[in-house]
Design an enzyme around this catalytic site. Structure first.
Site, mmCIF file in Angstrom:
data_model
loop_
_atom_site.group_PDB
_atom_site.id
_atom_site.type_symbol
_atom_site.label_atom_id
_atom_site.label_comp_id
_atom_site.label_asym_id
_atom_site.label_seq_id
_atom_site.Cartn_x
_atom_site.Cartn_y
_atom_site.Cartn_z
ATOM 1 N N LYS A 22 48.823 -22.930 -0.679
ATOM 2 C CA LYS A 22 48.393 -23.191 0.695
ATOM 3 C C LYS A 22 47.286 -24.241 0.726
ATOM 4 O O LYS A 22 47.302 -25.176 1.549
ATOM 5 C CB LYS A 22 47.882 -21.900 1.337
ATOM 6 N N ASN A 23 46.311 -24.102 -0.172
ATOM 7 C CA ASN A 23 45.146 -24.985 -0.135
ATOM 8 C C ASN A 23 45.433 -26.394 -0.641
ATOM 9 O O ASN A 23 44.555 -27.255 -0.592
ATOM 10 C CB ASN A 23 43.998 -24.363 -0.929
ATOM 11 N N CYS A 116 39.210 -17.067 9.502
ATOM 12 C CA CYS A 116 38.554 -15.857 8.998
ATOM 13 C C CYS A 116 37.039 -15.993 9.092
ATOM 14 O O CYS A 116 36.483 -17.048 8.780
ATOM 15 C CB CYS A 116 38.949 -15.595 7.533
ATOM 16 N N ARG A 121 30.162 -21.483 7.293
ATOM 17 C CA ARG A 121 30.816 -22.480 6.443
ATOM 18 C C ARG A 121 30.626 -23.811 7.187
ATOM 19 O O ARG A 121 31.536 -24.333 7.804
ATOM 20 C CB ARG A 121 32.296 -22.141 6.269
ATOM 21 N N ASP A 306 38.054 -16.735 -3.904
ATOM 22 C CA ASP A 306 39.263 -16.197 -3.293
ATOM 23 C C ASP A 306 39.916 -15.106 -4.129
ATOM 24 O O ASP A 306 40.739 -14.335 -3.627
ATOM 25 C CB ASP A 306 40.283 -17.309 -3.045
ATOM 26 N N ILE A 328 29.420 -17.740 -2.994
ATOM 27 C CA ILE A 328 29.999 -18.780 -2.141
ATOM 28 C C ILE A 328 29.887 -18.427 -0.660
ATOM 29 O O ILE A 328 29.326 -19.182 0.129
ATOM 30 C CB ILE A 328 31.475 -19.035 -2.514
ATOM 31 N N ARG A 398 48.577 -15.622 6.557
ATOM 32 C CA ARG A 398 47.955 -16.942 6.500
ATOM 33 C C ARG A 398 48.076 -17.551 5.114
ATOM 34 O O ARG A 398 48.087 -18.777 4.977
ATOM 35 C CB ARG A 398 46.474 -16.859 6.892
#
Length: 417
Positions: A22-23, A116, A121, A306, A328, A398
């Site tokens: 996805k990223n 989310c 961020r 993650d 993070i 997602r």
């Protein structure tokens, strides 16, 4: 709205193929805007975040057609530089479209992104970098208005933090800038390398992706290209966690071991055996896991934030104490309250969580509150006695393509309800 019903205490067995990342897919789809041409993007997973990116492209006047896991994107007809608030709010990484739209149209208008709630961020790194490239940016009432009437100009940008999103936005924007752009303290994630590989196929000149310094020599024009998205390392880590916590042996296809160098040693520390040959991972787990001792999330090549939640699910049943330090995001422990409902023994103090493994978890009704936390609840449910009911799949969808189907293929009992 869908939920998940999981019958626990079943061993997994069999093999599955890891989905596309996805990223990687999201910034690549944004970068297609630069080409004014047709692009063929293979290995695109079916995810709600990908759907949002496609809707943004179509809103801008581009065409995007899916054929299985391949997306055909033609950006020749792009006729707008604005992204509506309704689309921006659906996905935090929607900010990645800013650099691409600005580079092509010399102006861009969008709002602050949603997604989310993981704590602050800030997009200041993105905006400050674009300003250094020559963009004029105004922010008012949640709206961001950018313009660069004469185009962008290459410069040196030193990031205060190796932000993945900021590195991607700079790379995309600088590709069509005049002159040379140098990013120092750049993010090194595999998804950065994948984006650079795609852009270079289109005619860009990017060197150093995956290292601390990235150099982009601006070009006048890009052409469309065909590209295969890399496998998703976080999905791989989640499936490894599911196998580990259930004492199972599974095989994962389409795995790049170098992308998992931050997590494989952790599984081995827990007593698991991992072998990878020609993209095929054979994973086996002991009957009872050893504790993971200390896990500190850090930028790549360290342990990824993650993967923290799925690995914490694993540690709830390890024989001993594991300490997690989340460096993070500050709101990355929402899953802990749900683990406690299932009988886990966890204590937290700010960004530190101390997990003392228990012999058993018990099925319960739990609430999913973010993407990776949802995956962690699935992992915990697979190992729990009885039935675990997760209230929603909206976060899970997602980032995970048909996780219930994937786990059912591995003989887990996971049903969408």
């Amino acid at each position: 709205m869908s939920g998940l019903l999981i019958e626990g205490c079943r061993k997994l067995r069999g093999e599955v193929t890891v989905q596309g990342a996805k990223n990687s897919t999201l910034p690549i789809l944004a970068a297609t805007i630069l080409t004014e041409d047709e692009n063929v993007i293979h290995n695109c997973p079916f995810l709600s975040d990908i759907d949002v990116a496609v809707r943004i492209l179509r809103y801008l006047g581009c065409s995007a057609t899916r054929h299985g896991h391949t997306l055909l994107v033609n950006t020749e007809g792009m006729n707008d530089f604005r992204v509506p608030d309704s689309l921006m709010r659906e996905m935090r990484s929607s900010i990645i479209f800013l650099g691409a739209i600005l580079a092509r149209c010399h102006k861009a208008q969008l709002t602050f992104p949603g997604g989310c709630e993981l704590g602050p961020r800030p997009i200041d790194l993105h905006l400050d970098a674009l300003r250094k490239l020559g963009a004029q940016i105004e922010e008012h009432h949640g709206e961001i208005v950018c313009c660069a009437p004469e185009g962008l100009t290459g410069t040196s940008i030193a990031l205060a933090f190796p932000s993945v999103g900021a590195t991607e936005n700079i790379m995309i924007a600088a590709t069509l800038a005049k002159g040379t752009t140098t990013i120092t303290n750049a993010a090194r994630e595999p998804e950065i390398v994948d984006l650079a590989d795609y852009l270079n196929k289109c005619g860009a000149s990017i060197e150093g992706a995956g290292e601390g310094t990235v150099v982009i020599e601006g070009v006048k024009k890009l052409s469309g290209a065909s590209h295969n998205v890399i496998p998703d390392r976080i999905v791989a880590a989640t499936l490894m966690s599911a196998a580990a916590v259930t004492g199972s042996d599974i095989v994962l296809n389409d795995v790049i071991p170098a992308h998992l160098r931050g997590v494989i040693p952790v599984f081995e520390e827990a007593g698991c055996k991992v072998q990878v040959k020609e993209g095929r991972m054979t994973f086996s787990s002991p009957a009872r896991l050893r504790p993971l001792k200390l896990i500190r999330t850090t930028p790549y090549p360290g342990f990824p934030t993650d993967a923290q939640a799925p690995l914490m699910a694993l540690s709830t049943k390890a024989r001993g104490i594991t300490v997690f330090v989340e460096t993070i995001f500050e709101n990355r422990y929402k899953h802990i309250g749900e683990f406690l409902r299932m009988g886990a023994n966890i204590k937290t103090d700010g960004r530190v969580a101390v997990v003392e493994g228990v012999p058993k978890l018990y099925g319960a009704k739990v609430s999913a509150q973010d993407l990776r936390g949802s995956a962690a609840l699935v992992v915990a449910g697979l190992s729990a006695e009885g039935t675990t009911e997760i209230d929603t799949t909206k976060y899970l969808e997602r980032g995970y393509e048909d996780l219930d189907v994937v786990l059912s293929t591995l003989e887990g009992s996971v049903k969408k309800i």
